[in-house]
Design a protein around this motif. Sequence first.
Motif, mmCIF file in Angstrom:
data_model
loop_
_atom_site.group_PDB
_atom_site.id
_atom_site.type_symbol
_atom_site.label_atom_id
_atom_site.label_comp_id
_atom_site.label_asym_id
_atom_site.label_seq_id
_atom_site.Cartn_x
_atom_site.Cartn_y
_atom_site.Cartn_z
ATOM 1 N N GLU A 1 52.039 23.883 -43.078
ATOM 2 C CA GLU A 1 52.564 22.515 -43.035
ATOM 3 C C GLU A 1 52.436 21.968 -44.454
ATOM 4 O O GLU A 1 51.334 21.916 -45.002
ATOM 5 C CB GLU A 1 51.779 21.663 -42.042
ATOM 6 C CG GLU A 1 52.431 20.309 -41.773
ATOM 7 C CD GLU A 1 51.757 19.566 -40.629
ATOM 8 O OE1 GLU A 1 52.025 18.354 -40.509
ATOM 9 O OE2 GLU A 1 50.967 20.196 -39.891
ATOM 10 N N ASP B 1 68.025 30.299 -34.853
ATOM 11 C CA ASP B 1 67.010 29.400 -35.415
ATOM 12 C C ASP B 1 66.919 29.487 -36.937
ATOM 13 O O ASP B 1 65.982 28.961 -37.542
ATOM 14 C CB ASP B 1 65.643 29.678 -34.796
ATOM 15 C CG ASP B 1 65.213 31.137 -34.945
ATOM 16 O OD1 ASP B 1 65.905 31.884 -35.666
ATOM 17 O OD2 ASP B 1 64.205 31.535 -34.338
ATOM 18 N N LEU C 1 59.869 25.084 -38.017
ATOM 19 C CA LEU C 1 59.481 24.553 -36.708
ATOM 20 C C LEU C 1 59.721 23.045 -36.629
ATOM 21 O O LEU C 1 60.057 22.520 -35.561
ATOM 22 C CB LEU C 1 58.009 24.864 -36.440
ATOM 23 C CG LEU C 1 57.621 26.347 -36.515
ATOM 24 C CD1 LEU C 1 56.125 26.510 -36.296
ATOM 25 C CD2 LEU C 1 58.401 27.165 -35.501
ATOM 26 N N ALA C 2 59.499 22.338 -37.748
ATOM 27 C CA ALA C 2 59.725 20.890 -37.787
ATOM 28 C C ALA C 2 60.016 20.484 -39.221
ATOM 29 O O ALA C 2 59.514 21.092 -40.173
ATOM 30 C CB ALA C 2 58.511 20.133 -37.259
ATOM 31 N N GLU C 3 60.854 19.468 -39.382
ATOM 32 C CA GLU C 3 61.226 18.998 -40.725
ATOM 33 C C GLU C 3 61.416 17.489 -40.687
ATOM 34 O O GLU C 3 62.033 16.953 -39.758
ATOM 35 C CB GLU C 3 62.501 19.690 -41.200
ATOM 36 C CG GLU C 3 62.905 19.336 -42.620
ATOM 37 C CD GLU C 3 64.141 20.106 -43.071
ATOM 38 O OE1 GLU C 3 64.414 20.115 -44.275
ATOM 39 O OE2 GLU C 3 64.832 20.687 -42.199
ATOM 40 N N GLU C 4 60.874 16.789 -41.697
ATOM 41 C CA GLU C 4 60.978 15.338 -41.763
ATOM 42 C C GLU C 4 61.127 14.920 -43.226
ATOM 43 O O GLU C 4 60.422 15.434 -44.099
ATOM 44 C CB GLU C 4 59.720 14.687 -41.162
ATOM 45 C CG GLU C 4 59.774 13.171 -41.106
ATOM 46 C CD GLU C 4 58.488 12.589 -40.538
ATOM 47 O OE1 GLU C 4 58.429 11.351 -40.366
ATOM 48 O OE2 GLU C 4 57.539 13.368 -40.291
ATOM 49 N N ARG D 1 58.687 16.978 -45.540
ATOM 50 C CA ARG D 1 57.529 17.512 -44.815
ATOM 51 C C ARG D 1 58.013 18.626 -43.890
ATOM 52 O O ARG D 1 58.917 18.414 -43.067
ATOM 53 C CB ARG D 1 56.847 16.403 -44.017
ATOM 54 C CG ARG D 1 55.503 16.835 -43.401
ATOM 55 C CD ARG D 1 54.890 15.716 -42.579
ATOM 56 N NE ARG D 1 53.597 16.116 -42.052
ATOM 57 C CZ ARG D 1 52.429 15.748 -42.560
ATOM 58 N NH1 ARG D 1 52.396 14.974 -43.651
ATOM 59 N NH2 ARG D 1 51.289 16.138 -42.023
ATOM 60 N N LEU D 2 57.423 19.804 -44.054
ATOM 61 C CA LEU D 2 57.853 20.984 -43.313
ATOM 62 C C LEU D 2 56.697 21.565 -42.525
ATOM 63 O O LEU D 2 55.558 21.620 -43.007
ATOM 64 C CB LEU D 2 58.376 22.068 -44.265
ATOM 65 C CG LEU D 2 59.687 21.824 -44.998
ATOM 66 C CD1 LEU D 2 59.864 22.883 -46.090
ATOM 67 C CD2 LEU D 2 60.855 21.894 -44.027
ATOM 68 N N CYS D 3 56.995 22.018 -41.321
ATOM 69 C CA CYS D 3 56.095 22.889 -40.570
ATOM 70 C C CYS D 3 56.898 24.156 -40.288
ATOM 71 O O CYS D 3 57.939 24.096 -39.612
ATOM 72 C CB CYS D 3 55.639 22.232 -39.276
ATOM 73 S SG CYS D 3 54.499 23.277 -38.314
ATOM 74 N N THR E 1 51.746 30.277 -40.475
ATOM 75 C CA THR E 1 52.274 28.941 -40.202
ATOM 76 C C THR E 1 51.697 27.964 -41.228
ATOM 77 O O THR E 1 50.476 27.903 -41.417
ATOM 78 C CB THR E 1 51.894 28.490 -38.785
ATOM 79 O OG1 THR E 1 52.401 29.429 -37.845
ATOM 80 C CG2 THR E 1 52.478 27.112 -38.493
#
Length: 477
Positions: free
Chosen positions: A423, A295, A444-447, A454-456, A421
């Motif tokens: 965002e 990961d 955990l997430a990326e856009e 945008r990151l989480c 965590t």
Amino acid sequence: MTELTHTDFLDEDPSAGELELEERASLRRVAGLSTELADVTEVEYRQLRLERVVLVGVWTDGTAAQSEASLAELARLAETAGSQVLEGLVQRRVKPDPATYVGSGKVRELSEVVIATGADTVICDGELSPSQLRQLEAKLKVKVIDRTALILDIFAQHARSKEGKAQVELAQLQYLIPRLRGWGESLSRQAGGRAGGATGGVGTRGPGETKLETDRRRINKRVAKLRREIAAMDTIRDTKRGRRLARDVPSVAIVGYTNAGKSSLLNAITGAGVLVEDALFATLDATTRRSATPDGRTYTLTDTVGFVRHLPHQLIDAFRSTLDEAADADLLLHVVDGSDPGPEEQVKAVREVLAEINERRSGPLPPELIVINKADAADELSLVRLRHALPDAVVVSARTGAGVAELVGSLAERLPRPEMTVEALVPYTRGELVARVHADGEVLAEEHLPEGTRLCARVRPDLASALESYVVNGSPA
């Protein structure tokens, strides 16, 4: 004629580990041999004259199979040191004889075996006291060494780095100090009173110093110098370790019995290319390599020196800085040789050494992940028994690569995760922050949006502070 290009040479360029392995396997001049036929008999000519040794052990506890396995391991140690094993003897006793290790009657039998086989060295499977060593040599008329001296000799042969050589020399000198001895007046440098006047005259009278005292003084000075040098090297190692701790990079230490396949496992996981050899104590210098979990989390993997039953205390003290790498790790990969006849004994010996290292420290040892290696060379019955005895272990073969992916997955699950965590919407002008999140955190997430990325992600507190200006939705949490 075929023209050789530059790429042809690049393809054949060996790695540093291959060069070191080639160096060990290459021909070396053997001291004491001559090219003149007058110096050797016809029978001896063209023969490599190794030290010819007889092994002797005292069986005090455990089973007969365990005592024979211990002597078989001593034979492998002797062969690794360059000796030729002629005979192995085991005596059953409640405890070793305080005078001669095996008792006066058995010394006579041992002497007969030494004469019959033509041996020039006897190796005892235990640590001898100075008096035992002196009496055995006097009665057998050949060189006598113990298991500790044999292991120290192997370490001296295999040490490569400056730190490794200094650590081995320190261990050897600490072992030697209580075993210094001299014979008769030929080694004396004292000539006090009238005795001095009778032979030496002016300048030789008064309190002097024996050869034994001179040797002890010089060795103590050398020990003090080596301790200072190793302390300076420890500072460098501590600085590197401190940088990793400051960045909060998780660390994994590979520990295990000697020749269990630790270096092979390091190569299989990271592609490090370190020296791999089917020999005891082939690796003495700690090697650290960077790797990443599936990961994307970064961690370091350190290959440490192998352990053995009854590892000399002098080595544990001298290799303290190297062994501390294991005690400071976040996770221990405990490698077990699945093809060994007694792998459970190996696990017990490694855990005893780890406990001894941890005695000087406060706090518990890191969590342990058992890795049963050499599955391709082990029989199925032994693997079933090991799986039952070590239910949480991962079975792999570093040579074929079988099970390595499963091991990396288990390793990733056990590594500590970042604490916070967040965002955040990071503008494209701050791409270095996104790179840090990928390198040091867990995404955990990326856009990708018009305003930025945008990151989480889970990150450490220092990285969360750096992202604070771009946090959205009230994070971090």
